[in-house]
Design a protein around this motif. Sequence first.
Motif: not given
Length: 172
Positions: A28-36, A38-43, A149-156
């Motif tokens: 989620v931090d990576f999503l935030a840093d990517s400009g996503f 994040v208020e539309r996400t949850a853990i 897609s963004a999380v896949a980028e983080l994974r790679s």
Amino acid sequence: MSAEPSPPRTDRVVVESYPTYEGAQRAVDFLADSGFPVERTAIIGSDLRMVETVLGRLTRGRAALAGAGSGAWFGLLVGLLLSLFAAGSHTALVLLLSGIAYGAVFGAVFGFIGHALTGGRRDFTSRSQIVAGRYDVVADAQVAGEAGSAVAELRSRESPEGHRGPGTTPSS
């Protein structure tokens, strides 16, 4: 008027699952840093369990000592509040020290008596926490593809060969 919590959303899609909260938080931090947005996400933690870690044996002496410590802090607070109304600095210091001393004494007595009244039913100290077996990062259905897609980028980035790292599992 007080703000009431919004009901949980049911139109969310699992983007990725992690065995630790830190992994989900990193995503989620990576999503935030990517400009996503994040208020539309949850853990969401699943498979919850309570873990109580035993810290040590509790004797009457330790109970009295813990009570003295808590009482001293409370006495410090009372002493500080009373010293606000004291006429001189000498009186304020006496009130402060008296508050700490009386608080420690009463705390020790109450700690000792409280433990003695348990009759040995709980002769240990512990710390409890709720732990999840899995942490899902979810996103609103409208933006789930972008999040995936963004999380896949983080994974790679985290795995040199592009394979999944040890902190991730396949998404549902």
